[in-house]
Design a protein around this motif. Structure first.
Motif, mmCIF file in Angstrom:
data_model
loop_
_atom_site.group_PDB
_atom_site.id
_atom_site.type_symbol
_atom_site.label_atom_id
_atom_site.label_comp_id
_atom_site.label_asym_id
_atom_site.label_seq_id
_atom_site.Cartn_x
_atom_site.Cartn_y
_atom_site.Cartn_z
ATOM 1 N N THR A 71 40.470 -88.913 -28.824
ATOM 2 C CA THR A 71 39.472 -90.082 -29.253
ATOM 3 C C THR A 71 40.136 -90.910 -30.043
ATOM 4 O OG1 THR A 71 38.904 -88.485 -31.536
ATOM 5 C CG2 THR A 71 37.469 -88.290 -29.300
ATOM 6 N N CYS A 81 34.716 -79.221 -33.618
ATOM 7 C CA CYS A 81 35.493 -79.604 -32.578
ATOM 8 C C CYS A 81 36.687 -78.739 -32.128
ATOM 9 C CB CYS A 81 36.266 -80.600 -33.520
ATOM 10 S SG CYS A 81 37.536 -81.557 -32.335
ATOM 11 N N ALA A 128 35.920 -84.978 -37.307
ATOM 12 C CA ALA A 128 34.925 -84.067 -36.937
ATOM 13 C C ALA A 128 34.676 -83.268 -38.234
ATOM 14 C CB ALA A 128 35.254 -83.224 -35.703
ATOM 15 N N ILE A 130 32.916 -81.882 -30.780
ATOM 16 C CA ILE A 130 33.666 -82.889 -29.814
ATOM 17 C C ILE A 130 34.997 -81.999 -29.161
ATOM 18 C CG2 ILE A 130 35.616 -84.633 -30.164
ATOM 19 C CD1 ILE A 130 32.582 -84.583 -32.339
ATOM 20 N N SER A 147 26.995 -87.012 -31.271
ATOM 21 C CA SER A 147 27.242 -85.633 -30.516
ATOM 22 C C SER A 147 27.151 -84.595 -31.525
ATOM 23 C CB SER A 147 28.797 -85.677 -29.843
ATOM 24 O OG SER A 147 28.917 -86.912 -29.319
ATOM 25 N N THR A 163 38.386 -82.087 -26.979
ATOM 26 C CA THR A 163 39.408 -82.967 -26.379
ATOM 27 C C THR A 163 40.549 -81.938 -25.654
ATOM 28 O OG1 THR A 163 40.943 -82.913 -28.349
ATOM 29 C CG2 THR A 163 39.280 -84.572 -28.465
ATOM 30 N N LEU A 195 30.780 -84.590 -26.814
ATOM 31 C CA LEU A 195 31.745 -85.449 -26.279
ATOM 32 C C LEU A 195 33.013 -85.062 -25.978
ATOM 33 C CD1 LEU A 195 32.275 -88.633 -26.056
ATOM 34 C CD2 LEU A 195 33.094 -88.589 -28.428
ATOM 35 N N PHE A 247 30.764 -89.839 -31.969
ATOM 36 C CA PHE A 247 30.753 -88.795 -32.872
ATOM 37 C C PHE A 247 29.529 -88.477 -33.597
ATOM 38 C CE2 PHE A 247 35.306 -87.259 -33.756
ATOM 39 C CZ PHE A 247 35.804 -88.110 -32.849
ATOM 40 N N ALA A 298 40.258 -86.672 -33.582
ATOM 41 C CA ALA A 298 39.092 -86.081 -33.482
ATOM 42 C C ALA A 298 38.899 -85.005 -34.578
ATOM 43 C CB ALA A 298 39.076 -85.355 -32.023
#
Ligand code: PEP
Ligand code: MG
Length: 920
Positions: free
Chosen positions: A432, A468, A461, A446, A443, A448, A427, A440, A457
């Motif tokens: 997020t 993440c 995570a 993650i 996936s 970002t 993702l 989440f 996030a």
């Protein structure tokens, strides 16, 4: 000279690494336990500091006289003479600080060679080639280190000769070639310094000692210390070792090698290392020739191999630690040149810890103290193989460890759709929000482009144990276009990427990963930790899957179940939205009645998974607007929906968009357009209502606004539903004979009256269930301590609360008056880099500020309620240094995300074992 600046290896204190450096101290110790170490002595780090502090840069008065005396002792032990043209003693001059800084400081080998001693060496060894080879190496090394002549001046001459004589590699050069090179090198020194190469061996030695001292202040060493946070109390100044040279390159009964006393990759208890026959140590390190595995020595030099095995056994038996050692065999005699504790990966550290206890080499306590708890992180997530060659496409923050690969998707719904279809996805979002939670779940990891290590996030995570990478600022995420741009490169939906949450790197394509391993040895080690630790280790978990993982990792209960995460799940969010939009208490109650059985099942599943351990359920905490879209999103959505109205085509588009999102409704009833228009109007009406509600719920500062217990007071029916769900789930478990220990926890409490109000509701629901079901419910009622006033009012709060749990995420925010996200995105990195703040207080508990509030709270709370149960459930609860503080102030438990549970278990044992040494 009154102070003693030099120690012979025969009498230096092998424990005093600060004074003698790690290498010097170990050489003293090895000499004194009877291992065969070449004779030598160590000049202390104090001498180094005194020299560096002298503006004239002179060695202390009398130091060189003392050096001479010690050289005389070495001459006696080696039966050679320093500068003796017939039987020359050569020495190495090596740096060695209290902390190992590999390659950061200087070393000079073969010191003591000049035109006369060179002849002596030729006579001594009968090997002209070897002697000239040693000579040219010495001139270059001395020239570089002591006289600051760049290598390239020497290399140019060296290569020219090599080319002229057609030598492919160094070993093809003859004695005559090396003689010529030595002479050219002497000329380089003269050209570059204007002076001839020093012939006086003591002058050589003095210049070299100064050069090694100076290398402590050199750029390489200074940068290294900064990078690895080596402070003055860890290592201050370098010692200098002057050691008689031994040669591994004087024939086929000579060799040189490096070894580990156990396999540093796996921890297996076996001989491990490489050696080279007829070579010098630097040849092994420089990779000029390919070394052989040490096992081959068993056939090639069986007697030497036997001695080497003995050496390795003696080293381990003495140091009670895996050793990383270097040795040289000179004409059939084995010398140990160096030893130090071996650096190993996590798996090897765990295995050797357990095996050394079983071999009665170390105690369980020593086994627990030898591991850095953070190292365990390596074992709990898939990771990229070390030395991966791929070049990262972008870099962000290492927000949640582990490596994951998958197809890029840019919104949570698509992630869920593809995830359900069995695709592996990553993702990718700018940042997020709570409503992305279903994405989440679906996936692998993650990514970002904004936010720090404690962004939504990152926290979510970590809680789920998913990889993440956060705040990868080089990436521009365009959700609408379903793509991300990194410089020239564009990632489209479906392109495969790999993220490494342990380093923050992002790669294009799928990279291979190494599977996590929770070995039997790790289980054993952690069971020892649990026996010793005083603190219990709980997990922060909100789903049965996370709870199951927590149990597997040895969590002793759930210390924080955030119920809003349950609200965010796809089958509940529409109900939660309806609850928020409800115009009257009755309509709200009707929705709550639908949510009740869902929540009851959630809790029951958690209680069952954790039985018989405690489960602390926190009632709803975030402000309600977090469950709704933003004002901007709604306005945009409404605008496009309104445009669809009135045209058949528009309505058709609308219907097909519904059909896309409702996978089972392929057939829509006729009449198509009328029906569609009606549905469209309904949707618009609902979105308008939502927009009004979003505006109504708007707060200037939502984090300090209508949330936590304040919600529970203004909407008592929401908390009542949750309390009922918890207690009914408890009742069902009791009836089914499942042993449960539920705890109800209230967030954001500031005033004792708030807690009393909620407690009244709990009491009445409890009574009702008990009488209607004819059972007795046992549970605890407590509060989070997340605001400063709650700390100050710990005494009256403890009259109502049976337990406290420090929410140090909010408490840190409140104490510093820093908003977490803003601090991490804007000024915290600068604060940390410039030393205004040593650590990020959202990762490492600020023991001096927030910690003091906690300490007072514990004291006041327990004054009211003796022996009150108190723990911590903020992010810092999984951090080893913070755990030491929690032990110190006598908390009962720490609670952290499931993957940090093993780390916390080990850290809790260490906290207990190191309590005597604790200082703030
Ligand atoms: C906290 O504030 O430390 C806490 C655990 O609550 P949350 O992170 O959910 O605000
Ligand atoms: Mg909180």
């Amino acid at each position: 000279m009154t102070k003693k600046y030099i120690y012979s290896y025969k009498n230096g204190d092998g424990k005093n690494k600060q004074l003698l450096g790690g290498k010097g101290a170990n050489l003293c110790e090895m000499t004194q336990i009877g291992l065969n170490v070449p004779p030598g002595f160590v000049i202390t780090s104090e001498a180094c500091l005194s020299y560096l502090g002298d503006p004239q840069k002179n060695l202390q008065d009398g130091l060189m006289d003392d050096v001479k005396q010690h050289i005389q002792a070495v001459e006696k032990d080696s039966a050679k003479g320093f500068g003796d043209p017939n039987n020359p003693l050569l020495v190495s001059v090596r740096s060695g600080a209290a902390m190992s800084m590999p390659g950061m400081m200087d070393t000079i080998l073969n010191l003591g060679l000049n035109t006369q001693t060179l002849n002596g060496l030729i006579q001594q060894t009968g090997d002209e080639r070897f002697s000239y080879d040693s000579y040219r190496r010495f001139i270059q090394l001395f020239g570089k280190v002591a006289l600051e002549i760049a290598d390239e001046h020497f290399d140019k001459q060296f290569e020219a000769v090599k080319q002229r004589v057609g030598a492919k590699s160094d070993v093809d050069l003859t004695a005559d070639n090396l003689k010529e090179i030595s002479e050219l090198f002497l000329q380089v020194v003269k050209d570059q310094t204007g002076l001839p190469f020093p012939q006086d061996v003591y002058e050589q030695l003095e210049i070299s000692i100064k050069a090694v001292f100076n290398s402590w202040g050199g750029k390489r060493a200074v940068d290294y210390r900064r990078e690895f946070n080596i402070t003055k109390d860890m290592a201050n100044g370098t010692a200098v070792n002057v050691v008689a040279m031994v040669f591994g390159n004087m024939g086929n009964d000579c060799a040189t090698g490096v070894g580990f006393s156990r396999d540093p990759g796996t921890g297996e208890n076996k001989m491990y290392g490489d050696y080279l026959v007829n070579a010098q140590g630097e040849d092994v390190v420089a990779g000029i020739r390919t070394p052989k595995a040490v096992q081959e020595m068993g056939q090639e030099m069986p007697e030497m191999y036997k001695q080497l095995v003995e050496l390795r056994n003696k080293l381990e038996a003495h140091y009670h630690e895996v050793q990383d050692y270097e040795y040289t065999i000179e004409k059939g005699v084995l010398y140990c040149l160096q030893t130090r504790n071996g650096k190993m990966n996590a798996a090897a550290m765990v295995r050797t810890s357990v095996e050394m206890v079983n071999e009665e080499m170390i105690s369980k306590e020593q086994a627990l103290l030898r591991l850095d708890p953070e190292l365990l992180e390596q074992l709990l997530h898939p990771r990229l193989p070390p030395n991966i060659k791929a070049v990262p496409l972008a870099q962000g923050l290492s927000a949640s460890p582990g490596a994951a690969s998958g197809k890029c998707v840019f919104d949570a719904d698509r992630a869920e759709m593809l995830g359900r279809a069995g695709e592996k996805v990553i993702l990718v979002r700018e940042e997020t929000k709570p409503e992305d939670i279903h994405g989440f779940f679906a996936s692998q990891g993650i990514l970002t482009s904004r936010g720090g290590k404690t962004s939504h996030a990152a926290v979510v995570a970590r809680g789920m144990g998913k990889a993440c990478v956060a705040g990868a600022e080089g990436i521009t995420v365009d959700t609408k276009a379903r793509q991300a741009v990194i410089g020239e490169q564009v990632l489209h939906e479906g392109d495969v990427i790999t993220i490494d949450g342990s380093t923050g790197n992002v790669y294009v394509g799928e990279l291979p990963t190494i599977k996590p391993e929770f070995s039997d040895e790790l289980k054993t080690l952690l069971s020892w930790a649990d026996q010793i630790a005083q603190l219990k280790v709980m997990a922060n978990a909100d789903t049965p899957t996370a709870a199951q993982q927590a149990v597997e990792y040895g969590a002793m209960g759930i210390g924080l179940c955030r119920t809003e995460r349950m609200f965010n799940d796809v089958d509940r969010l529409p109900l939660v939205v309806d609850m928020i939009l409800a115009a009257t208490q009755e309509t709200r109650q009707a929705v709550l009645d639908k949510l009740l059985p869902i929540q009851r099942n959630d809790f029951k599943a958690l209680f069952k998974t954790l039985s018989p351990r405690p489960v602390t359920v926190r009632l709803l905490d975030p402000p309600l607007h977090e469950f709704l879209p933003t004002e901007m999103e709604l306005t945009e959505e409404l605008e496009s929906l309104r445009q669809l109205r009135g045209t058949v085509k528009g309505v058709g588009n609308f219907l097909s968009s519904i059909r896309l999102s409702q996978t089972n409704s392929n057939e829509l009833p006729a009449p198509f357009d009328e029906m569609g228009e009606e549905m469209l109007n309904d949707v618009i009406a609902k979105k308008e209502l939502m927009l009004r509600k979003v505006r109504e719920l708007y707060e200037v500062n939502p984090m300090l606004g209508h949330r936590g217990v304040r919600l529970g007071i203004t909407y008592p029916e929401i908390y009542a539903m949750q309390i009922r769900a918890i207690l009914e789930a408890t009742a069902e478990c009791v009836k089914e004979g499942i042993d449960v220990q539920p705890e109800i926890m209230i967030p954001q409490v500031t005033i004792a009256q708030e807690l009393k109000r909620v407690k009244e509701s709990v009491d009445s629901i409890q009574k009702e269930i008990e009488s209607s079901q004819g059972i007795k419910l046992t549970f605890k009622f407590g509060t989070m301590i997340e605001v400063v006033r709650a700390c100050m009012r710990a005494a009256p709060l403890a009259e109502v609360a049976e337990f406290f749990s420090f929410g140090t995420n909010d408490l840190t925010q409140a104490s510093f008056s820093f908003s977490r996200e803003d601090a991490e995105n804007k000024f915290l990195p600068l604060y940390n880099e410039s030393g205004i703040l040593q650590d990020n207080p959202f990762e490492v508990l600020d023991v001096k500020g927030v910690g003091q509030l906690m300490s007072m709270t514990v004291e006041w709370g327990r004054k009211t309620r003796a022996g009150m149960k108190i723990g911590i459930c903020g992010e810092q609860g999984g951090h080893p240094a913070s755990i030491r503080f929690c032990h110190h102030i006598d908390l009962d438990y720490v609670s952290c995300s499931a993957p940090r549970v093993p780390i916390a278990r080990l850290a809790a044992a260490q906290a207990k074992l190191l309590e005597d040494k604790y200082s703030l």
